[in-house]
Write a protein that holds these residues in place. Sequence first.
Motif, short mmCIF file in Angstrom:
data_model
loop_
_atom_site.label_atom_id
_atom_site.label_comp_id
_atom_site.label_asym_id
_atom_site.label_seq_id
_atom_site.Cartn_x
_atom_site.Cartn_y
_atom_site.Cartn_z
N PRO A 43 49.23 85.97 60.08
CA PRO A 43 50.11 84.87 59.68
C PRO A 43 51.29 85.29 58.81
CG PRO A 43 48.07 84.78 58.45
CD PRO A 43 47.91 85.87 59.48
N LEU A 44 51.29 86.51 58.30
CA LEU A 44 52.39 86.95 57.46
C LEU A 44 53.57 87.51 58.26
CD1 LEU A 44 50.38 88.61 54.57
CD2 LEU A 44 51.33 86.32 54.67
N SER A 45 53.38 87.68 59.56
CA SER A 45 54.47 88.19 60.37
C SER A 45 55.52 87.10 60.57
CB SER A 45 53.97 88.66 61.74
OG SER A 45 53.68 87.55 62.57
N PHE A 46 56.72 87.50 60.95
CA PHE A 46 57.79 86.53 61.18
C PHE A 46 57.73 85.98 62.60
CE2 PHE A 46 59.57 89.03 57.66
CZ PHE A 46 59.76 88.00 56.77
N GLY A 47 56.94 86.58 63.47
CA GLY A 47 56.79 86.10 64.83
C GLY A 47 57.98 86.44 65.70
N ASN A 48 57.96 85.92 66.90
CA ASN A 48 59.02 86.14 67.87
C ASN A 48 59.74 84.83 68.18
OD1 ASN A 48 58.57 88.95 68.47
ND2 ASN A 48 56.70 88.33 69.52
N ASN A 49 61.05 84.87 68.11
CA ASN A 49 61.86 83.71 68.46
C ASN A 49 61.97 83.66 69.98
OD1 ASN A 49 63.61 81.52 68.26
ND2 ASN A 49 65.39 82.85 68.23
N TYR A 109 47.82 87.20 78.80
CA TYR A 109 47.83 87.18 77.34
C TYR A 109 49.27 87.37 76.88
CZ TYR A 109 47.96 92.28 77.74
OH TYR A 109 48.30 93.56 78.07
N MET A 110 49.52 87.01 75.62
CA MET A 110 50.86 87.11 75.07
C MET A 110 51.07 88.52 74.53
SD MET A 110 53.63 85.27 74.57
CE MET A 110 53.16 83.57 74.52
N LYS A 111 52.16 89.13 74.95
CA LYS A 111 52.53 90.46 74.44
C LYS A 111 54.02 90.39 74.10
CE LYS A 111 52.66 95.34 75.65
NZ LYS A 111 52.43 96.30 76.75
N GLY A 112 54.32 90.32 72.82
CA GLY A 112 55.72 90.18 72.40
C GLY A 112 56.24 88.83 72.82
N LYS A 113 57.25 88.84 73.71
CA LYS A 113 57.87 87.60 74.19
C LYS A 113 57.52 87.33 75.66
CE LYS A 113 61.79 87.87 71.07
NZ LYS A 113 63.24 87.72 70.93
N SER A 114 56.49 88.01 76.15
CA SER A 114 56.11 87.88 77.56
C SER A 114 54.64 87.55 77.72
CB SER A 114 56.39 89.20 78.30
OG SER A 114 57.74 89.53 78.26
N LEU A 115 54.34 86.94 78.86
CA LEU A 115 52.96 86.76 79.28
C LEU A 115 52.64 87.95 80.18
CD1 LEU A 115 53.11 82.96 80.09
CD2 LEU A 115 51.85 84.04 78.21
N THR A 116 51.52 88.59 79.91
CA THR A 116 51.17 89.84 80.58
C THR A 116 49.78 89.74 81.19
OG1 THR A 116 52.49 91.05 78.97
CG2 THR A 116 50.88 92.32 80.18
#
Length: 111
Positions: free
Chosen positions: A37-43, A73-80
């Motif tokens: 939860p401390l990450s800024f995540g991906n826009n 599954y979610m990998k970065g900004k993509s579904l993989t």
Amino acid sequence: MSIKYRNTCSDIEILVKHEESDDAAPFRVNIQSSKNPLSFGNNLASYNTEEQAVKTADQLCSFYSIAKTNGYYMKGKSLTKPDCEDILVSEVLEQNLTDEQFTQLLNKQSI
């Protein structure tokens, strides 16, 4: 930046953030891992209105649930998914698909 909306969706958090300094598209849909939860995540997308961003956040949660059911599954900004092409989430959101259309897209990727 302030959080306007939060949706816990399985193992990810989908947030709508308001960036006061961005006049063009101040509402951003972000994802981040619930495990970090401390990450800024991906826009993933930016919108002019909070309403539009919240609608997209809810749609993303629905799509993510469907994708997980289909082995993605979610990998970065993509579904993989192994042995399938990655699906860029921002492109899917731009298409404004229904859940049924998104499921059909996943099935085409798995062929």
